[in-house]
Design a protein around this motif. Structure first.
Motif, PDB file in Angstrom:
ATOM      1  N   SER A  49     -19.400   7.387  21.256  1.00  0.00           N
ATOM      2  CA  SER A  49     -19.360   8.832  21.470  1.00  0.00           C
ATOM      3  C   SER A  49     -20.077   9.590  20.357  1.00  0.00           C
ATOM      4  O   SER A  49     -20.050   9.191  19.185  1.00  0.00           O
ATOM      5  CB  SER A  49     -17.910   9.307  21.546  1.00  0.00           C
ATOM      6  N   LEU A  50     -20.684  10.703  20.728  1.00  0.00           N
ATOM      7  CA  LEU A  50     -21.328  11.594  19.755  1.00  0.00           C
ATOM      8  C   LEU A  50     -20.404  12.734  19.329  1.00  0.00           C
ATOM      9  O   LEU A  50     -20.848  13.688  18.699  1.00  0.00           O
ATOM     10  CB  LEU A  50     -22.608  12.183  20.348  1.00  0.00           C
ATOM     11  N   GLY A  51     -19.121  12.629  19.651  1.00  0.00           N
ATOM     12  CA  GLY A  51     -18.196  13.719  19.373  1.00  0.00           C
ATOM     13  C   GLY A  51     -18.198  14.179  17.936  1.00  0.00           C
ATOM     14  O   GLY A  51     -18.141  15.389  17.658  1.00  0.00           O
ATOM     15  N   ARG A  52     -18.282  13.261  16.998  1.00  0.00           N
ATOM     16  CA  ARG A  52     -18.201  13.657  15.582  1.00  0.00           C
ATOM     17  C   ARG A  52     -19.442  14.397  15.100  1.00  0.00           C
ATOM     18  O   ARG A  52     -19.436  14.968  14.007  1.00  0.00           O
ATOM     19  CB  ARG A  52     -17.929  12.439  14.707  1.00  0.00           C
ATOM     20  N   TRP A  53     -20.518  14.393  15.902  1.00  0.00           N
ATOM     21  CA  TRP A  53     -21.728  15.126  15.517  1.00  0.00           C
ATOM     22  C   TRP A  53     -21.779  16.529  16.125  1.00  0.00           C
ATOM     23  O   TRP A  53     -22.756  17.237  15.944  1.00  0.00           O
ATOM     24  CB  TRP A  53     -22.971  14.339  15.921  1.00  0.00           C
ATOM     25  N   VAL A  54     -20.747  16.914  16.847  1.00  0.00           N
ATOM     26  CA  VAL A  54     -20.707  18.260  17.447  1.00  0.00           C
ATOM     27  C   VAL A  54     -19.828  19.144  16.585  1.00  0.00           C
ATOM     28  O   VAL A  54     -18.626  18.894  16.428  1.00  0.00           O
ATOM     29  CB  VAL A  54     -20.154  18.208  18.884  1.00  0.00           C
ATOM     30  N   ASP A  55     -20.427  20.187  15.994  1.00  0.00           N
ATOM     31  CA  ASP A  55     -19.634  21.124  15.193  1.00  0.00           C
ATOM     32  C   ASP A  55     -19.818  22.537  15.727  1.00  0.00           C
ATOM     33  O   ASP A  55     -20.456  22.745  16.767  1.00  0.00           O
ATOM     34  CB  ASP A  55     -20.000  21.033  13.706  1.00  0.00           C
ATOM     35  N   GLY A  56     -19.257  23.495  15.033  1.00  0.00           N
ATOM     36  CA  GLY A  56     -19.271  24.872  15.524  1.00  0.00           C
ATOM     37  C   GLY A  56     -20.652  25.465  15.687  1.00  0.00           C
ATOM     38  O   GLY A  56     -20.856  26.370  16.501  1.00  0.00           O
ATOM     39  N   GLY A  57     -21.625  24.966  14.927  1.00  0.00           N
ATOM     40  CA  GLY A  57     -22.971  25.513  14.998  1.00  0.00           C
ATOM     41  C   GLY A  57     -23.912  24.762  15.920  1.00  0.00           C
ATOM     42  O   GLY A  57     -25.092  25.117  16.016  1.00  0.00           O
ATOM     43  N   THR A  58     -23.438  23.754  16.607  1.00  0.00           N
ATOM     44  CA  THR A  58     -24.294  22.918  17.459  1.00  0.00           C
ATOM     45  C   THR A  58     -24.778  23.701  18.681  1.00  0.00           C
ATOM     46  O   THR A  58     -23.975  24.262  19.417  1.00  0.00           O
ATOM     47  CB  THR A  58     -23.541  21.666  17.921  1.00  0.00           C
ATOM     48  N   GLU A  59     -26.092  23.723  18.883  1.00  0.00           N
ATOM     49  CA  GLU A  59     -26.660  24.393  20.052  1.00  0.00           C
ATOM     50  C   GLU A  59     -27.596  23.499  20.848  1.00  0.00           C
ATOM     51  O   GLU A  59     -28.041  23.890  21.927  1.00  0.00           O
ATOM     52  CB  GLU A  59     -27.424  25.656  19.623  1.00  0.00           C
ATOM     53  N   ASP A  60     -27.895  22.306  20.349  1.00  0.00           N
ATOM     54  CA  ASP A  60     -28.858  21.439  21.029  1.00  0.00           C
ATOM     55  C   ASP A  60     -28.214  20.157  21.568  1.00  0.00           C
ATOM     56  O   ASP A  60     -28.917  19.242  21.982  1.00  0.00           O
ATOM     57  CB  ASP A  60     -30.013  21.076  20.096  1.00  0.00           C
ATOM     58  N   LEU A  61     -26.878  20.110  21.583  1.00  0.00           N
ATOM     59  CA  LEU A  61     -26.170  18.925  22.051  1.00  0.00           C
ATOM     60  C   LEU A  61     -24.910  19.355  22.788  1.00  0.00           C
ATOM     61  O   LEU A  61     -24.130  20.169  22.288  1.00  0.00           O
ATOM     62  CB  LEU A  61     -25.797  18.029  20.862  1.00  0.00           C
ATOM     63  N   LEU A  62     -24.719  18.795  23.978  1.00  0.00           N
ATOM     64  CA  LEU A  62     -23.552  19.092  24.802  1.00  0.00           C
ATOM     65  C   LEU A  62     -23.006  17.779  25.340  1.00  0.00           C
ATOM     66  O   LEU A  62     -23.747  16.990  25.949  1.00  0.00           O
ATOM     67  CB  LEU A  62     -23.943  20.016  25.960  1.00  0.00           C
ATOM     68  N   LEU A  63     -21.723  17.528  25.125  1.00  0.00           N
ATOM     69  CA  LEU A  63     -21.075  16.320  25.622  1.00  0.00           C
ATOM     70  C   LEU A  63     -20.106  16.677  26.740  1.00  0.00           C
ATOM     71  O   LEU A  63     -19.394  17.679  26.649  1.00  0.00           O
ATOM     72  CB  LEU A  63     -20.316  15.609  24.500  1.00  0.00           C
ATOM     73  N   LEU A  64     -20.067  15.856  27.758  1.00  0.00           N
ATOM     74  CA  LEU A  64     -19.143  16.048  28.876  1.00  0.00           C
ATOM     75  C   LEU A  64     -18.139  14.911  28.880  1.00  0.00           C
ATOM     76  O   LEU A  64     -18.511  13.742  28.754  1.00  0.00           O
ATOM     77  CB  LEU A  64     -19.900  16.069  30.211  1.00  0.00           C
ATOM     78  N   ARG A  65     -16.864  15.250  29.013  1.00  0.00           N
ATOM     79  CA  ARG A  65     -15.806  14.240  29.064  1.00  0.00           C
ATOM     80  C   ARG A  65     -14.968  14.449  30.316  1.00  0.00           C
ATOM     81  O   ARG A  65     -14.568  15.569  30.640  1.00  0.00           O
ATOM     82  CB  ARG A  65     -14.903  14.334  27.832  1.00  0.00           C
ATOM     83  N   SER A  66     -14.699  13.351  31.012  1.00  0.00           N
ATOM     84  CA  SER A  66     -13.794  13.365  32.155  1.00  0.00           C
ATOM     85  C   SER A  66     -12.403  12.987  31.688  1.00  0.00           C
ATOM     86  O   SER A  66     -12.245  12.077  30.881  1.00  0.00           O
ATOM     87  CB  SER A  66     -14.273  12.378  33.217  1.00  0.00           C
ATOM     88  N   PHE A  67     -11.386  13.658  32.185  1.00  0.00           N
ATOM     89  CA  PHE A  67     -10.003  13.271  31.930  1.00  0.00           C
ATOM     90  C   PHE A  67      -9.476  12.350  33.024  1.00  0.00           C
ATOM     91  O   PHE A  67      -8.803  11.354  32.764  1.00  0.00           O
ATOM     92  CB  PHE A  67      -9.126  14.522  31.841  1.00  0.00           C
ATOM     93  N   GLY A  68      -9.787  12.648  34.272  1.00  0.00           N
ATOM     94  CA  GLY A  68      -9.168  11.986  35.398  1.00  0.00           C
ATOM     95  C   GLY A  68      -9.474  10.514  35.531  1.00  0.00           C
ATOM     96  O   GLY A  68      -8.655   9.757  36.078  1.00  0.00           O
ATOM     97  N   LYS A  69     -10.628  10.057  35.046  1.00  0.00           N
ATOM     98  CA  LYS A  69     -11.014   8.660  35.236  1.00  0.00           C
ATOM     99  C   LYS A  69     -10.143   7.728  34.394  1.00  0.00           C
ATOM    100  O   LYS A  69      -9.451   6.850  34.916  1.00  0.00           O
ATOM    101  CB  LYS A  69     -12.491   8.476  34.910  1.00  0.00           C
ATOM    102  N   PHE A  70     -10.165   7.887  33.086  1.00  0.00           N
ATOM    103  CA  PHE A  70      -9.419   6.985  32.212  1.00  0.00           C
ATOM    104  C   PHE A  70      -7.914   7.145  32.402  1.00  0.00           C
ATOM    105  O   PHE A  70      -7.167   6.162  32.410  1.00  0.00           O
ATOM    106  CB  PHE A  70      -9.791   7.240  30.753  1.00  0.00           C
ATOM    107  N   TYR A  71      -7.463   8.376  32.578  1.00  0.00           N
ATOM    108  CA  TYR A  71      -6.028   8.621  32.710  1.00  0.00           C
ATOM    109  C   TYR A  71      -5.546   8.484  34.150  1.00  0.00           C
ATOM    110  O   TYR A  71      -4.350   8.635  34.419  1.00  0.00           O
ATOM    111  CB  TYR A  71      -5.673   9.988  32.125  1.00  0.00           C
ATOM    112  N   GLY A  72      -6.458   8.209  35.079  1.00  0.00           N
ATOM    113  CA  GLY A  72      -6.070   7.921  36.449  1.00  0.00           C
ATOM    114  C   GLY A  72      -5.485   9.094  37.199  1.00  0.00           C
ATOM    115  O   GLY A  72      -4.736   8.906  38.159  1.00  0.00           O
ATOM    116  N   LEU A  73      -5.835  10.316  36.789  1.00  0.00           N
ATOM    117  CA  LEU A  73      -5.266  11.522  37.397  1.00  0.00           C
ATOM    118  C   LEU A  73      -6.380  12.443  37.885  1.00  0.00           C
ATOM    119  O   LEU A  73      -6.440  13.633  37.561  1.00  0.00           O
ATOM    120  CB  LEU A  73      -4.371  12.246  36.384  1.00  0.00           C
ATOM    121  N   ALA A  74      -7.274  11.881  38.675  1.00  0.00           N
ATOM    122  CA  ALA A  74      -8.446  12.635  39.113  1.00  0.00           C
ATOM    123  C   ALA A  74      -8.070  13.884  39.909  1.00  0.00           C
ATOM    124  O   ALA A  74      -8.787  14.886  39.891  1.00  0.00           O
ATOM    125  CB  ALA A  74      -9.357  11.742  39.944  1.00  0.00           C
TER     126      ALA A  74
END
Length: 313
Positions: free
Chosen positions: A159-184
């Protein structure tokens, strides 16, 4: 069912990449259903998500990762978009519908020069995964890099999560909750980004974009690190078990994640029909005459049915 018979309860659906053993739902309160979702509950969920995903920036809660995919094209004026393919087709579809010029390319280097580039990491359906260093290098060569990490929960190291901070404008990460937690069905996902982009996403999404039950269940699940660890270990074991069954049936592994596996069958339609005759549903793809994707059975009976079908019993 029209072709092969049976009622819904007779079928084993392995066509999705959703955890078949979902997170146990917390006790809901009457207000979760009867009242509009509160700002305090939304803030609490988003803070929990930031911690769970290791993101110093913003976590914008939305009605599933699909909701984020629909909003991405509106973050910048339409231009040249490139999508690493084959992959989940809604990325290219959403961009085209919003007026972007979209090219689907086959290698990471071919994304360079795009105004907006999309990478699914790990990828659906072949499981290709890219190291953070490779994606960070690509980030410098595109206008906006969108990385869909919907299947990254069991492999947080990519994951690139740790590289996203308050000033980030050139990177966007998408995360699904329903897949891993089985609650789609709860429809919950997150966009991880900088503060300005988060504000634009919230404006586009409008008020009450996440329902009350999803706020409560999401916060409980994302804070439960013991369940996360136990589930990751189980999914990895089950993915290996599925590979062994497929290989015994003569299929060759193409790749996949801990939530689904993709195989080279020699004839995808025939393989799908063979499973469907045993009331097991699978996923095949218009761009490959030989690939089939299977999710994981959730219990001993499901595993027994799949093993018997693959063995021709």
């Amino acid at each position: 069912m029209a072709r092969f018979g049976g009622a819904p309860g007779d079928w084993l659906d392995l066509s999705t990449g959703i955890n078949p053993r979902p997170y146990p739902l917390p006790a809901f309160q009457g207000s979760d259903w009867a009242a509009l979702p509160s700002a305090a509950a939304l803030d609490a969920l988003e803070e929990t998500a930031r911690a769970a995903y290791g993101c110093p920036g913003a976590a914008v809660a939305l009605a599933g990762a699909q909701a984020a995919i629909q909003l991405v094209p509106w973050l910048r004026p339409p231009g040249r978009a490139r999508v690493l393919a084959p992959t989940y087709n809604e990325h290219a579809a959403a961009l085209r519908a919003a007026g972007w010029e979209v090219s689907e390319v086959s290698s990471l280097s071919d994304l360079a020069g795009a105004d907006l580039a999309v990478v699914v990491n790990p990828n659906n359906p072949d499981g290709r995964a890219f190291a953070p260093d490779d994606l960070l290098a690509l980030r410098r060569a595109v206008g906006l890099l969108v990385v869909d990490e919907s299947f990254a929960d069991p492999t947080p190291e990519i994951s690139l999560g740790r590289w996203v901070d308050g000033g980030t404008e050139d990177l966007l990460l998408l995360r699904s909750f329903g897949k891993f937690y089985g609650l789609a069905g709860l429809r919950l996902g997150f966009a991880l980004c900088g503060a300005d982009m988060a504000n634009r996403l919230r404006e586009r999404a409008g008020p009450w974009s996440v329902n009350g039950p999803a706020l409560r269940a999401g916060q409980a699940a994302l804070a439960d690190r013991a369940w996360e660890a136990e589930t990751t270990a189980r999914l990895l074991r089950d993915a290996g078990r599925l590979d062994r069954l497929a290989e015994a049936a003569g299929w060759r592994g193409v790749g996949g994640t801990a939530l689904f596996r993709t195989y080279e069958t020699g004839g995808a339609q025939a393989a799908q029909d063979r499973l469907a005759a045993a009331h097991i549903w699978s996923r095949i793809f218009p761009y490959s005459p030989s690939w089939i994707r299977l999710g994981l059975p959730g219990d001993a009976a499901g595993w027994a049915r799949l093993e018997a079908a693959l063995a021709g019993r």
